[in-house]
Write a protein that holds these residues in place. Structure first.
Motif, short mmCIF file in Angstrom:
data_model
loop_
_atom_site.label_atom_id
_atom_site.label_comp_id
_atom_site.label_asym_id
_atom_site.label_seq_id
_atom_site.Cartn_x
_atom_site.Cartn_y
_atom_site.Cartn_z
N ALA A 53 -7.64 -1.06 -1.06
CA ALA A 53 -6.18 -0.97 -1.18
C ALA A 53 -5.88 -0.25 -2.48
O ALA A 53 -5.44 -0.85 -3.46
CB ALA A 53 -5.56 -2.36 -1.15
N LEU A 56 -2.20 -0.16 -3.82
CA LEU A 56 -1.80 -1.46 -4.38
C LEU A 56 -2.46 -1.72 -5.72
O LEU A 56 -1.86 -2.33 -6.61
CB LEU A 56 -2.13 -2.58 -3.41
CG LEU A 56 -1.17 -2.69 -2.25
CD1 LEU A 56 -1.59 -3.82 -1.35
CD2 LEU A 56 0.22 -2.91 -2.75
N ILE A 127 -9.43 1.06 7.84
CA ILE A 127 -8.02 1.37 8.02
C ILE A 127 -7.67 2.57 7.15
O ILE A 127 -8.32 2.83 6.14
CB ILE A 127 -7.14 0.17 7.65
CG1 ILE A 127 -7.60 -0.41 6.31
CG2 ILE A 127 -7.16 -0.86 8.71
CD1 ILE A 127 -6.73 -1.52 5.83
N GLU A 128 -6.66 3.27 7.55
CA GLU A 128 -6.26 4.46 6.81
C GLU A 128 -5.41 4.02 5.64
O GLU A 128 -4.20 3.94 5.73
CB GLU A 128 -5.47 5.36 7.77
CG GLU A 128 -5.25 6.75 7.28
CD GLU A 128 -4.25 7.45 8.18
OE1 GLU A 128 -4.24 7.15 9.38
OE2 GLU A 128 -3.44 8.24 7.68
N GLY A 129 -6.07 3.68 4.55
CA GLY A 129 -5.33 3.22 3.38
C GLY A 129 -4.72 4.37 2.62
O GLY A 129 -4.59 5.47 3.13
N ALA A 133 -0.51 6.83 4.41
CA ALA A 133 -0.33 5.88 5.52
C ALA A 133 0.70 4.82 5.19
O ALA A 133 1.54 4.45 6.02
CB ALA A 133 -1.68 5.23 5.85
N LEU A 134 0.65 4.32 3.95
CA LEU A 134 1.62 3.30 3.56
C LEU A 134 3.03 3.87 3.56
O LEU A 134 3.97 3.23 4.02
CB LEU A 134 1.28 2.76 2.17
CG LEU A 134 0.21 1.67 2.12
CD1 LEU A 134 -0.10 1.32 0.69
CD2 LEU A 134 0.68 0.46 2.85
N GLN A 137 4.62 4.25 7.08
CA GLN A 137 5.14 3.02 7.65
C GLN A 137 6.29 2.46 6.85
O GLN A 137 7.20 1.83 7.40
CB GLN A 137 4.03 1.98 7.75
CG GLN A 137 3.02 2.32 8.79
CD GLN A 137 2.59 1.07 9.55
OE1 GLN A 137 3.16 0.02 9.37
NE2 GLN A 137 1.60 1.21 10.39
N LEU A 138 6.26 2.65 5.53
CA LEU A 138 7.30 2.06 4.68
C LEU A 138 8.64 2.67 5.00
O LEU A 138 9.66 1.96 5.04
CB LEU A 138 6.94 2.29 3.22
CG LEU A 138 7.70 1.47 2.19
CD1 LEU A 138 7.42 0.01 2.38
CD2 LEU A 138 7.30 1.90 0.80
N ARG A 141 8.77 1.90 9.83
CA ARG A 141 8.91 0.58 10.41
C ARG A 141 9.61 -0.39 9.47
O ARG A 141 10.38 -1.25 9.88
CB ARG A 141 7.51 0.04 10.72
CG ARG A 141 7.46 -0.75 11.96
CD ARG A 141 6.02 -1.10 12.26
NE ARG A 141 5.88 -2.54 12.33
CZ ARG A 141 4.73 -3.19 12.24
NH1 ARG A 141 3.64 -2.52 12.01
NH2 ARG A 141 4.69 -4.47 12.33
N TYR A 142 9.36 -0.25 8.18
CA TYR A 142 9.87 -1.20 7.21
C TYR A 142 11.02 -0.62 6.41
O TYR A 142 11.26 -1.04 5.28
CB TYR A 142 8.76 -1.63 6.25
CG TYR A 142 7.63 -2.36 6.93
CD1 TYR A 142 6.40 -1.74 7.12
CD2 TYR A 142 7.78 -3.66 7.35
CE1 TYR A 142 5.38 -2.40 7.74
CE2 TYR A 142 6.75 -4.33 7.97
CZ TYR A 142 5.55 -3.69 8.16
OH TYR A 142 4.52 -4.35 8.77
N LEU A 145 13.62 -3.22 5.26
CA LEU A 145 13.10 -4.05 4.19
C LEU A 145 13.06 -3.29 2.87
O LEU A 145 13.30 -3.86 1.80
CB LEU A 145 11.69 -4.54 4.53
CG LEU A 145 11.59 -5.78 5.41
CD1 LEU A 145 10.15 -6.03 5.79
CD2 LEU A 145 12.15 -6.96 4.66
N PHE A 146 12.75 -2.02 2.94
CA PHE A 146 12.68 -1.18 1.76
C PHE A 146 14.05 -1.09 1.10
O PHE A 146 14.20 -1.28 -0.11
CB PHE A 146 12.17 0.20 2.17
CG PHE A 146 11.89 1.12 1.05
CD1 PHE A 146 12.66 2.24 0.86
CD2 PHE A 146 10.85 0.87 0.18
CE1 PHE A 146 12.39 3.09 -0.18
CE2 PHE A 146 10.58 1.71 -0.87
CZ PHE A 146 11.36 2.84 -1.05
#
Lengths: 171, 100
Positions: A53, A56, A127-129, A133-134, A137-138, A141-142, A145-146
């Motif tokens: 990650a 992160l 996984i495609e870290g 990729a993040l 999706q951020l 899909r999210y 939330l963002f």
């Protein structure tokens, strides 16, 4: 990925993490506690990087160790506190908390090892870290939330400024 | 190489150390730092599971936990500064105005 190297790295980082966590709790001086927590956050970032990650891990160092802990250190040094006085009652409190901690670990650790003992964290289908990729999706899909977390940060910013503002006395 | 249970037990140990720190220490700022310790332990568990299940959702949870932790740290420290201005002390045992 070298097998033995990763295992040695994990054990070293885990021991430093636990040691710095105990030091954070045990140090009398608040500045020493904050510095031990910075070491702890660095080790956690290393653990994130070991788990692939990478984004992160970078965010952990930039945001947690680099911004939040700096905020803590500012406040500690602004308030300029003396070290905590050790009262006789504190020994009893520390012993009880330690006993509760040990009992909790005695309950939880066997369950962890029974349930998850065989599963390995190293996957061949990685996984495609990484940031791409993040980010995909951020903002996809999210995205709600963002935006909500942006509103949360704005609220916290305004609230902190209001709370810490000096009240000017009217002449 | 490194089983999932090692990461989870590290997370449990860190959580327990943070929780006992919250109980033991009286300085409000150090209590806050122990809360950050607990949040970090949860983050380790999230990322370990995300890696094991090959799903990025765990990493998003960590992202949002970090956002919330930053907001909470800012507001909490502002509160501590206000309390210090009023009572010249940050010890949790000195904040007893609501006590009988």
């Amino acid at each position: 990925m070298a097998g033995v190297g990763m295992v040695i790295l994990f054990w070293v980082v885990a021991l430093i993490t636990i040691g710095s966590a105990v030091a954070t709790v045990a140090m009398k001086n608040a500045v020493y506690s904050a510095l031990c927590l910075v070491a702890n956050l660095f080790c956690v970032a290393v653990l994130f990087a070991m788990l692939q990650a990478h984004f992160l891990a970078a965010v952990q160092i930039i945001v947690y160790a680099g911004a939040i802990m700096v905020l803590f250190l500012f406040v500690v040094m602004l308030l300029n506190l003396k070290a905590e006085v050790w009262r006789p009652r504190d020994t009893l409190v520390a012993a009880s908390a330690g006993l509760a901690a040990v009992l909790f670990l005695l309950q939880v650790l066997p369950v962890i090892f029974a349930q998850f003992g065989a599963i390995d964290t190293n996957h061949s289908d990685t996984i495609e870290g990484g940031v791409a990729a993040l980010g995909r999706q951020l903002y996809g899909r999210y995205s709600l939330l963002f935006q909500a977390s942006g509103v949360l940060l704005m609220t916290a910013l305004v609230g902190a400024m209001l709370l810490a503002k000096k009240r000017f006395k009217k002449a | 190489m490194i089983p999932l249970s090692y990461y989870l037990s590290l997370s449990a140990i860190l959580f327990v150390i943070g929780a006992s720190g919250v109980l033991i220490r009286r300085n409000a700022i150090v209590v806050f730092m122990c809360i950050e310790l607990m949040l970090n332990s949860a983050n380790i568990a999230f990322v370990a599971f995300s890696r094991t299940l090959a799903n990025l959702d765990g990493q998003f949870s960590v992202f949002f936990v970090m956002v919330v932790a930053a907001a909470e740290a800012a507001v909490g420290l502002a509160i501590i500064i206000s309390v210090f201005r009023a009572s010249k002390s940050v010890e949790t045992s000195d904040a007893d105005l609501l006590k009988e």
